[in-house]
Scaffold this motif. Sequence first.
Motif, PDB file in Angstrom:
ATOM      1  N   VAL A 237      -6.645   9.192  -0.777  1.00  0.00           N
ATOM      2  CA  VAL A 237      -7.286   8.065   0.123  1.00  0.00           C
ATOM      3  C   VAL A 237      -6.827   6.596  -0.186  1.00  0.00           C
ATOM      4  O   VAL A 237      -7.036   5.875  -1.496  1.00  0.00           O
ATOM      5  N   TYR A 238      -5.919   6.551   1.070  1.00  0.00           N
ATOM      6  CA  TYR A 238      -6.143   4.538   0.665  1.00  0.00           C
ATOM      7  C   TYR A 238      -6.194   3.498   0.739  1.00  0.00           C
ATOM      8  O   TYR A 238      -6.235   3.999   2.855  1.00  0.00           O
ATOM      9  N   SER A 239      -7.268   2.509   1.017  1.00  0.00           N
ATOM     10  CA  SER A 239      -8.160   1.772   2.106  1.00  0.00           C
ATOM     11  C   SER A 239      -7.847   0.672   1.036  1.00  0.00           C
ATOM     12  O   SER A 239      -7.849   0.149   0.160  1.00  0.00           O
ATOM     13  N   LEU A 240      -7.982  -0.130   2.040  1.00  0.00           N
ATOM     14  CA  LEU A 240      -7.913  -1.915   1.937  1.00  0.00           C
ATOM     15  C   LEU A 240      -9.495  -2.194   2.023  1.00  0.00           C
ATOM     16  O   LEU A 240      -9.565  -2.040   2.817  1.00  0.00           O
TER      17      LEU A 240
ATOM     18  N   PHE B 144       2.289   7.561  -7.336  1.00  0.00           N
ATOM     19  CA  PHE B 144       1.231   8.481  -7.458  1.00  0.00           C
ATOM     20  C   PHE B 144       1.648   9.780  -6.113  1.00  0.00           C
ATOM     21  O   PHE B 144       1.610  10.709  -6.515  1.00  0.00           O
ATOM     22  N   ASP B 145       3.064   9.732  -5.827  1.00  0.00           N
ATOM     23  CA  ASP B 145       3.280  10.594  -4.604  1.00  0.00           C
ATOM     24  C   ASP B 145       2.423  11.151  -3.499  1.00  0.00           C
ATOM     25  O   ASP B 145       2.378  12.516  -3.410  1.00  0.00           O
ATOM     26  N   ASP B 146       2.192  10.303  -3.225  1.00  0.00           N
ATOM     27  CA  ASP B 146       1.328  10.422  -1.921  1.00  0.00           C
ATOM     28  C   ASP B 146       1.767  10.440  -0.762  1.00  0.00           C
ATOM     29  O   ASP B 146       0.835  10.515   0.277  1.00  0.00           O
TER      30      ASP B 146
ATOM     31  N   LEU C 225       1.077  -1.181   0.244  1.00  0.00           N
ATOM     32  CA  LEU C 225       0.297  -0.267   0.191  1.00  0.00           C
ATOM     33  C   LEU C 225       0.788   1.115  -0.012  1.00  0.00           C
ATOM     34  O   LEU C 225       0.726   2.059  -0.582  1.00  0.00           O
ATOM     35  N   LEU C 226       1.915   1.314   0.780  1.00  0.00           N
ATOM     36  CA  LEU C 226       2.594   2.418   0.894  1.00  0.00           C
ATOM     37  C   LEU C 226       3.336   2.361   0.148  1.00  0.00           C
ATOM     38  O   LEU C 226       3.446   3.277  -0.227  1.00  0.00           O
ATOM     39  N   TYR C 227       4.445   1.217  -0.663  1.00  0.00           N
ATOM     40  CA  TYR C 227       4.991   1.867  -1.947  1.00  0.00           C
ATOM     41  C   TYR C 227       4.562   1.900  -2.834  1.00  0.00           C
ATOM     42  O   TYR C 227       4.748   3.044  -3.993  1.00  0.00           O
ATOM     43  N   THR C 228       3.139   1.717  -3.112  1.00  0.00           N
ATOM     44  CA  THR C 228       2.455   2.466  -3.962  1.00  0.00           C
ATOM     45  C   THR C 228       1.700   3.759  -4.364  1.00  0.00           C
ATOM     46  O   THR C 228       2.010   4.492  -5.093  1.00  0.00           O
TER      47      THR C 228
ATOM     48  N   ALA D 282       4.942   4.986   6.629  1.00  0.00           N
ATOM     49  CA  ALA D 282       4.576   6.364   5.884  1.00  0.00           C
ATOM     50  C   ALA D 282       5.700   7.140   6.412  1.00  0.00           C
ATOM     51  O   ALA D 282       6.302   7.651   5.154  1.00  0.00           O
ATOM     52  N   ALA D 283       5.600   6.828   8.071  1.00  0.00           N
ATOM     53  CA  ALA D 283       7.060   7.802   8.223  1.00  0.00           C
ATOM     54  C   ALA D 283       8.486   7.246   7.776  1.00  0.00           C
ATOM     55  O   ALA D 283       9.386   7.984   7.152  1.00  0.00           O
ATOM     56  N   LEU D 284       9.008   5.901   7.713  1.00  0.00           N
ATOM     57  CA  LEU D 284      10.047   5.508   6.744  1.00  0.00           C
ATOM     58  C   LEU D 284      10.393   5.512   5.258  1.00  0.00           C
ATOM     59  O   LEU D 284      11.069   6.318   5.038  1.00  0.00           O
ATOM     60  N   LEU D 285       8.652   6.195   4.647  1.00  0.00           N
ATOM     61  CA  LEU D 285       8.953   6.637   3.687  1.00  0.00           C
ATOM     62  C   LEU D 285       9.128   8.298   3.387  1.00  0.00           C
ATOM     63  O   LEU D 285       9.437   8.443   1.880  1.00  0.00           O
ATOM     64  N   GLY D 286       9.170   8.618   4.506  1.00  0.00           N
ATOM     65  CA  GLY D 286       9.713  10.351   3.988  1.00  0.00           C
ATOM     66  C   GLY D 286       8.217  11.179   4.676  1.00  0.00           C
ATOM     67  O   GLY D 286       8.271  12.560   3.991  1.00  0.00           O
ATOM     68  N   ALA D 287       7.462  10.672   4.863  1.00  0.00           N
ATOM     69  CA  ALA D 287       6.662  11.860   5.095  1.00  0.00           C
ATOM     70  C   ALA D 287       6.604  12.944   6.224  1.00  0.00           C
ATOM     71  O   ALA D 287       7.308  12.434   7.124  1.00  0.00           O
ATOM     72  N   GLY D 288       6.170  13.833   5.992  1.00  0.00           N
ATOM     73  CA  GLY D 288       6.527  15.583   6.860  1.00  0.00           C
ATOM     74  C   GLY D 288       6.278  14.651   7.492  1.00  0.00           C
ATOM     75  O   GLY D 288       7.010  15.358   8.206  1.00  0.00           O
TER      76      GLY D 288
END
Length: 198
Positions: free
Chosen positions: A139-142, A36-38, A28-31, A58-64
């Motif tokens: 929004v990303y949801s499972l 989508f640069d989200d 989910l997070l990688y996508t 999300a934090a590990l992937l650089g979320a502000g």
Amino acid sequence: MLQDVAVFRDPKVELEQYPTGAHLASRLLYTAATSFDDVESKLVVDLGCGTGMLSIGAALLGAGHVLGIDADEDALCIAQENLDEYEGMPVDLVCARVEHTASVVSADTVITNPPFGTRSKGADMEFLRAAFRISRHSVYSLHKTSTRKYIAKYAVNVLGALSAEPVAQLRYDLPASYSFHTMASKDIEVDVWRFEVP
């Protein structure tokens, strides 16, 4: 790294608490981040964060900044313990019910692994409605793949989504978590959805 995130010690069936596996979270997070640069430098809300799997990812992937929201204080204690394993994570945790957050929280991106609504009918849609009110962009949801047509119709016709598409179909190896589970685990097909909010 995500495989080391601790899960629920005593999951609550009334909240439909199941661990978000590292594989699901990573996909989910990688996508969201690469297609989508989200994520990078974005304000991200993890709605129903549980023990913090998606928040930490999300934090590990650089979320502000990441805001993890959950109604269960026990889950948030485990999430904080998980966060304590990392240094300087831009993550805050808030104890609140989903329906109480939508009018006071705003974010670029919302990520969620909501209850599937099998114990509490409509719980999945309650999370999706709140996510649409919180998000300024996506929004990303499972959701269970078996609900795909319903989710698409609901997102577009009721929530006014500008787009609603499953960006991945995965298998969720759901471990036996409750006394009524008779198998050690069960494979469930799930969709990773991306919605653009109006």
